[in-house]
Write a protein that holds these residues in place. Sequence first.
Motif, PDB file in Angstrom:
ATOM      1  N   MET A  61       0.784  -1.084   0.096  1.00 14.89           N
ATOM      2  CA  MET A  61      -0.100   0.101   0.099  1.00 14.89           C
ATOM      3  C   MET A  61       0.849   1.256  -0.105  1.00 14.89           C
ATOM      4  N   ASN A  62       0.486   1.997  -1.095  1.00 15.94           N
ATOM      5  CA  ASN A  62       1.146   3.712  -1.327  1.00 15.94           C
ATOM      6  C   ASN A  62       1.137   4.633   0.368  1.00 15.94           C
ATOM      7  N   ASP A  63       0.018   3.503   0.724  1.00 12.15           N
ATOM      8  CA  ASP A  63       0.138   5.119   2.289  1.00 12.15           C
ATOM      9  C   ASP A  63       0.489   4.326   3.393  1.00 12.15           C
ATOM     10  N   ALA A  64       0.451   5.114   5.009  1.00 12.07           N
ATOM     11  CA  ALA A  64       0.806   4.816   5.570  1.00 12.07           C
ATOM     12  C   ALA A  64      -0.931   4.080   6.285  1.00 12.07           C
ATOM     13  N   ALA A  65      -0.586   2.996   7.662  1.00 10.35           N
ATOM     14  CA  ALA A  65      -2.200   3.119   8.113  1.00 10.35           C
ATOM     15  C   ALA A  65      -3.313   4.304   7.687  1.00 10.35           C
ATOM     16  N   LEU A  66      -4.110   3.935   7.731  1.00  2.64           N
ATOM     17  CA  LEU A  66      -5.674   5.014   7.525  1.00  2.64           C
ATOM     18  C   LEU A  66      -5.821   5.672   9.273  1.00  2.64           C
ATOM     19  N   PRO A  67      -5.949   6.560   9.427  1.00  2.00           N
ATOM     20  CA  PRO A  67      -5.624   7.421  11.007  1.00  2.00           C
ATOM     21  C   PRO A  67      -7.394   6.354  11.579  1.00  2.00           C
ATOM     22  N   PRO A  68      -7.226   6.325  12.690  1.00  2.00           N
ATOM     23  CA  PRO A  68      -8.324   5.930  13.840  1.00  2.00           C
ATOM     24  C   PRO A  68      -9.767   7.014  12.882  1.00  2.00           C
ATOM     25  N   MET A  69     -10.777   7.030  13.414  1.00  2.00           N
ATOM     26  CA  MET A  69     -11.179   7.211  12.934  1.00  2.00           C
ATOM     27  C   MET A  69     -11.935   8.774  13.772  1.00  2.00           C
ATOM     28  N   LEU A  70     -12.581   9.264  13.657  1.00  2.00           N
ATOM     29  CA  LEU A  70     -12.665  10.394  14.183  1.00  2.00           C
ATOM     30  C   LEU A  70     -14.487  10.685  14.841  1.00  2.00           C
ATOM     31  N   GLU A  71     -14.455  10.637  16.582  1.00  2.00           N
ATOM     32  CA  GLU A  71     -15.229  10.107  17.008  1.00  2.00           C
ATOM     33  C   GLU A  71     -16.000  11.794  17.329  1.00  2.00           C
ATOM     34  N   ARG A  72     -15.175  12.552  17.555  1.00  2.00           N
ATOM     35  CA  ARG A  72     -16.022  13.606  18.660  1.00  2.00           C
ATOM     36  C   ARG A  72     -15.163  15.155  17.048  1.00  2.00           C
ATOM     37  N   PRO A  73     -16.220  16.388  16.892  1.00  2.00           N
ATOM     38  CA  PRO A  73     -15.837  17.430  15.767  1.00  2.00           C
ATOM     39  C   PRO A  73     -14.135  17.479  16.426  1.00  2.00           C
ATOM     40  N   LEU A  74     -13.548  18.291  15.262  1.00  5.78           N
ATOM     41  CA  LEU A  74     -12.577  18.464  15.698  1.00  5.78           C
ATOM     42  C   LEU A  74     -13.135  20.733  16.034  1.00  5.78           C
ATOM     43  N   ARG A  75     -11.284  21.158  16.025  1.00 10.34           N
ATOM     44  CA  ARG A  75     -11.632  22.796  16.983  1.00 10.34           C
ATOM     45  C   ARG A  75     -12.315  23.078  15.960  1.00 10.34           C
ATOM     46  N   ASP A  76     -12.106  23.804  14.916  1.00  8.32           N
ATOM     47  CA  ASP A  76     -12.431  24.734  13.872  1.00  8.32           C
ATOM     48  C   ASP A  76     -12.242  24.265  12.713  1.00  8.32           C
ATOM     49  N   LEU A  77     -13.029  24.962  11.623  1.00  9.34           N
ATOM     50  CA  LEU A  77     -12.111  24.652   9.957  1.00  9.34           C
ATOM     51  C   LEU A  77     -10.971  24.608   9.612  1.00  9.34           C
ATOM     52  N   ASP A  78      -9.865  25.163  10.304  1.00 11.41           N
ATOM     53  CA  ASP A  78      -8.420  24.790  10.355  1.00 11.41           C
ATOM     54  C   ASP A  78      -8.086  23.033  10.835  1.00 11.41           C
ATOM     55  N   ALA A  79      -8.331  23.397  12.376  1.00  9.58           N
ATOM     56  CA  ALA A  79      -7.977  22.207  12.541  1.00  9.58           C
ATOM     57  C   ALA A  79      -8.765  20.723  11.546  1.00  9.58           C
ATOM     58  N   TRP A  80     -10.410  20.664  10.648  1.00 11.28           N
ATOM     59  CA  TRP A  80     -10.495  19.632  10.197  1.00 11.28           C
ATOM     60  C   TRP A  80      -9.802  20.371   8.815  1.00 11.28           C
ATOM     61  N   THR A  81      -9.658  21.397   8.176  1.00 12.31           N
ATOM     62  CA  THR A  81      -8.764  20.860   7.330  1.00 12.31           C
ATOM     63  C   THR A  81      -7.344  20.445   7.044  1.00 12.31           C
ATOM     64  N   ALA A  82      -6.407  20.203   8.414  1.00 14.14           N
ATOM     65  CA  ALA A  82      -5.559  20.338   8.314  1.00 14.14           C
ATOM     66  C   ALA A  82      -5.137  18.803   8.467  1.00 14.14           C
ATOM     67  N   TRP A  83      -6.782  18.283   9.137  1.00 18.29           N
ATOM     68  CA  TRP A  83      -6.691  17.026   9.357  1.00 18.29           C
ATOM     69  C   TRP A  83      -6.931  16.073   8.548  1.00 18.29           C
ATOM     70  N   LEU A  84      -7.029  15.977   7.283  1.00 22.32           N
ATOM     71  CA  LEU A  84      -8.519  15.770   6.598  1.00 22.32           C
ATOM     72  C   LEU A  84      -7.029  15.667   4.887  1.00 22.32           C
ATOM     73  N   ARG A  85      -6.535  16.990   5.178  1.00 19.04           N
ATOM     74  CA  ARG A  85      -5.141  16.970   4.190  1.00 19.04           C
ATOM     75  C   ARG A  85      -3.899  15.968   4.142  1.00 19.04           C
ATOM     76  N   ALA A  86      -4.024  15.412   5.799  1.00 23.40           N
ATOM     77  CA  ALA A  86      -3.021  14.803   6.223  1.00 23.40           C
ATOM     78  C   ALA A  86      -3.918  12.732   6.313  1.00 23.40           C
ATOM     79  N   ALA A  87      -4.800  12.763   5.504  1.00 23.46           N
ATOM     80  CA  ALA A  87      -5.690  11.646   6.064  1.00 23.46           C
ATOM     81  C   ALA A  87      -5.541  10.804   4.343  1.00 23.46           C
ATOM     82  N   PRO A  88      -4.871   9.685   3.836  1.00 31.53           N
ATOM     83  CA  PRO A  88      -5.115   9.322   2.623  1.00 31.53           C
ATOM     84  C   PRO A  88      -6.613   9.162   2.373  1.00 31.53           C
TER      85      PRO A  88
END
Length: 281
Positions: free
Chosen positions: A1-28
């Motif tokens: 697989m070209n990606d590292a393991a997928l991150p754990p699923m999010l169970e709670r909302p993130l802090r704000d739009l910037d946090a959501w954007t950064a998390w999804l940019r890093a997720a395969p």
Amino acid sequence: MNDAALPPMLERPLRDLDAWTAWLRAAPIPVLAYTAASIDELVDHEDAVDARLLAETIGDDPLATLRLLVHVAALRGGRDTGQAETVTAALVLLGVTPFFRAFTGLPTVEARLADHPEALAGFQRVLRRSQRAATFALGFAVHRADPDAPVIHEAAQLHDFAEMLLWCHAPALMLEIARRQAAEPTLRSAVAQRDVLGIELADLQHALMVAWRLPPLLVKLDDDRHADTPPVRCVLLAQRLARHTARGWDDPALPDDVSDIAQLLQLGPEPTRRLLLSLDA
């Protein structure tokens, strides 16, 4: 697989739009299982593969399309000249051998959601809607003889990619949004999203497109603030029609859709309705 393991699923909302954007940019970005399997099968026949065949292989998969555009944009380092606006253009720019190096053994939506059948069903509803919207948008653009018809088709298919990503990475939160809307049918999607996620998906999608440095035309076609331009209206009306006809052609909002599409295409209501039914067939 070209990606590292997928991150754990999010169970709670993130802090704000910037946090959501950064998390999804890093997720395969996962792709459909059928797409991943088809690519893996083609590796053994690389000499017989060209950009056209690869485009046919991934062109109906919105997340594979997104993954390709993000990959090519990253390789280009944000340069504005010669950006690839379509799957075929991105594949020509990337090349067949580099494509296979980066796109074999991909994570899949089905594996990600194997233990979450309700979320997989939610994802598949959005997928079907996006594919139908892409068909409608292409039909509108071709009728208007728009030179950007292929990009309009792609923009309609990508219009809900943020929602697809959250079905994959935050299924519990997306199911809560669905539960609230089922309990209160008049609850607007944007309100439910703010209540559960703390953000609106449209804002998240725009932030991701900008952060990933996707082609400006694709970003514009996804931006409701340009809804007064015919290409953007092609995308928005196609999405609206796909949403309202997801369960059939008797939705009470359909007459307004037909009227607005007729105005866009400069047709009468009945010829427009016949065109829409033919496109859906």
